[in-house]
Design a protein around this motif. Structure first.
Motif, PDB file in Angstrom:
ATOM      1  N   ILE A   1       0.845  -1.189   0.000  1.00 45.75           N
ATOM      2  CA  ILE A   1       0.000   0.000   0.000  1.00 45.75           C
ATOM      3  C   ILE A   1       0.886   1.246   0.000  1.00 45.75           C
ATOM      4  N   VAL A   2       0.610   2.158  -0.924  1.00 44.13           N
ATOM      5  CA  VAL A   2       1.409   3.386  -1.014  1.00 44.13           C
ATOM      6  C   VAL A   2       0.483   4.593  -1.098  1.00 44.13           C
TER       7      VAL A   2
ATOM      8  N   ILE B   1       6.458   6.595  -3.986  1.00 39.75           N
ATOM      9  CA  ILE B   1       6.315   5.410  -4.839  1.00 39.75           C
ATOM     10  C   ILE B   1       7.645   5.097  -5.510  1.00 39.75           C
ATOM     11  N   ALA B   2       8.346   6.109  -5.985  1.00 35.44           N
ATOM     12  CA  ALA B   2       9.657   5.907  -6.590  1.00 35.44           C
ATOM     13  C   ALA B   2      10.628   5.286  -5.590  1.00 35.44           C
ATOM     14  N   ASP B   3      10.543   5.730  -4.326  1.00 30.19           N
ATOM     15  CA  ASP B   3      11.411   5.199  -3.286  1.00 30.19           C
ATOM     16  C   ASP B   3      11.137   3.717  -3.046  1.00 30.19           C
ATOM     17  N   VAL B   4       9.845   3.347  -3.009  1.00 29.26           N
ATOM     18  CA  VAL B   4       9.473   1.940  -2.821  1.00 29.26           C
ATOM     19  C   VAL B   4      10.006   1.095  -3.976  1.00 29.26           C
TER      20      VAL B   4
ATOM     21  N   LEU C   1      13.785   3.580  -7.281  1.00 26.82           N
ATOM     22  CA  LEU C   1      14.144   4.452  -8.399  1.00 26.82           C
ATOM     23  C   LEU C   1      14.845   5.720  -7.897  1.00 26.82           C
ATOM     24  N   ILE C   2      15.830   6.157  -8.662  1.00 23.57           N
ATOM     25  CA  ILE C   2      16.552   7.391  -8.315  1.00 23.57           C
ATOM     26  C   ILE C   2      16.202   8.438  -9.353  1.00 23.57           C
ATOM     27  N   ARG C   3      15.848   9.619  -8.865  1.00 22.27           N
ATOM     28  CA  ARG C   3      15.417  10.701  -9.761  1.00 22.27           C
ATOM     29  C   ARG C   3      16.561  11.089 -10.711  1.00 22.27           C
ATOM     30  N   THR C   4      16.215  11.260 -11.987  1.00 23.62           N
ATOM     31  CA  THR C   4      17.216  11.659 -12.983  1.00 23.62           C
ATOM     32  C   THR C   4      17.322  13.180 -13.075  1.00 23.62           C
TER      33      THR C   4
END
Length: 358
Positions: free
Chosen positions: A341-342, A349-352, A355-358
């Motif tokens: 659940i997010v 959501i990116a952290d779950v 993912l690393i921000r570009t």
């Protein structure tokens, strides 16, 4: 424009017992993909392909035999067909009978059929009866009814079923250019084991292939009469499609094993479910548990040193995973899979997802 596949009776009319007098009852069955399985090849060192029979119209290999059985039944003037089933046969018989405009009566063991298959039979307007017994009881009754009442039996004791199912071997040879070294199938009634062997034998006789594959068949440990050498009165396995204690094609299958230098083995439910997860998560093919026994059998035989490196192996997976999807929702320890659940937040959501921000 590409030609549309016409169903196995039309595609292989020259190799089947049909004539201009045979009404072709087809839903476009056959022509299923033979998929290279890189993950299984990496695990075994063999060249592994998966014949995905879940891509047939009702989601299982039964459609190959049913098009033939129902077509021949209608040719003989039948107005009704009957079958005993653990699920897939009932779905297929109901669909093809409906398409032919005749009645289908199906007998299934009470409480022993996956809901997806039960829903199919009902959706296709079958007269469905749940018998207070197992599959073998259902088949005995279906045989008695066909012998004494005006209904046509379409179980695999009917040779028309085996004739239709053998066409899968034709397709394998066409794609590979020869028969494989090994062909592995799940075994319940043993009709498919018999049918593939017949198909490969005919291709060899026609000069379309150079060899017979070694035929390997696998039964669930709790439902392994051929392996044990005796009828299992109360077969028990999570693989409902092969929960059969007295296979209808037992003698034909054992004869095929002898000629092909084949093998029958038993696999535990635990190993079946492990293979089920491997096939879906690593290969991308979703099947019902009974189908996954082919994968489990491959891995077991490979570990036993019985599958040489670089040998060509074809696995038949017989039914689509949507037939019996509940097993995909369980973890290896038997607990239920639960989604993460997010919040409505892109960064979280990116952290779950890591993912690393570009």
């Amino acid at each position: 424009m590409a030609n549309q596949w016409r169903g196995v009776l039309r595609e292989y009319a020259d190799r089947l017992d049909i004539s201009d007098a045979t009404p072709i009852v087809t839903l476009g069955e056959g022509g299923t993909p033979l998929i290279p399985a890189a993950a299984l090849s990496a695990r075994t060192g063999a060249r592994v392909y998966v014949k995905f029979e879940g891509m047939n119209p009702t989601g299982s290999f039964k459609d190959r035999g049913m098009t033939m059985a129902v077509s021949k039944a209608v040719e003989a003037g039948a107005k009704a067909v009957i079958c005993a089933s653990t699920g897939n046969t009932s779905a297929s018989a109901a669909a093809y009978a409906t398409h032919a405009g005749i009645t289908a009566a199906v007998l299934v063991p009470e409480g022993k059929i996956a809901m997806g298959k039960l829903a199919q039979a009902i959706a296709h307007n079958a007269q469905l009866l749940q018998v207070q017994g197992n599959f073998d009881d259902c088949l005995d009754i279906a045989r008695d009814l066909a012998n004494n009442y005006p209904v046509h039996l379409v179980n695999s004791v009917n040779n028309d079923r085996i004739e239709g199912q053998k066409t899968a071997a034709f397709e394998v040879v066409e794609v590979l250019g020869d028969a494989p070294d090994f062909h592995i199938v799940p075994v319940g009634n043993a009709g498919n084991y018999t049918a593939y062997f017949r198909g490969y034998s005919e291709e060899l006789a026609r000069g379309e292939s150079t060899k017979l594959p070694r035929m390997f068949g696998f039964q669930a440990t709790g439902s392994a009469p051929i392996v044990l050498g005796h009828v299992v009165k109360d077969p028990d396995t999570i693989a409902s499609a092969i929960r059969i204690g007295n296979p209808a094609s037992w003698e034909l299958a054992t004869a095929a094993r002898e000629v092909s230098d084949g093998y029958f083995g038993a696999i535990s439910d635990e190993k079946i479910l492990e293979a089920h997860r491997i096939l879906s998560a690593e290969v991308g093919i979703f099947v019902e548990p009974a189908s996954a026994i082919s994968v489990a059998g491959l891995l077991e035989r490979s570990e036993a040193g019985m599958i040489p490196r670089d040998s060509v192996v074809v696995l038949t997976v017989t039914g689509h995973g949507l037939k019996d999807p509940q097993w995909a929702l369980r973890t290896a320890d038997g607990s239920d899979v639960k989604p993460t659940i997010v919040p409505v937040d892109t960064a979280q959501i990116a952290d779950v997802l890591g993912l690393i921000r570009t």
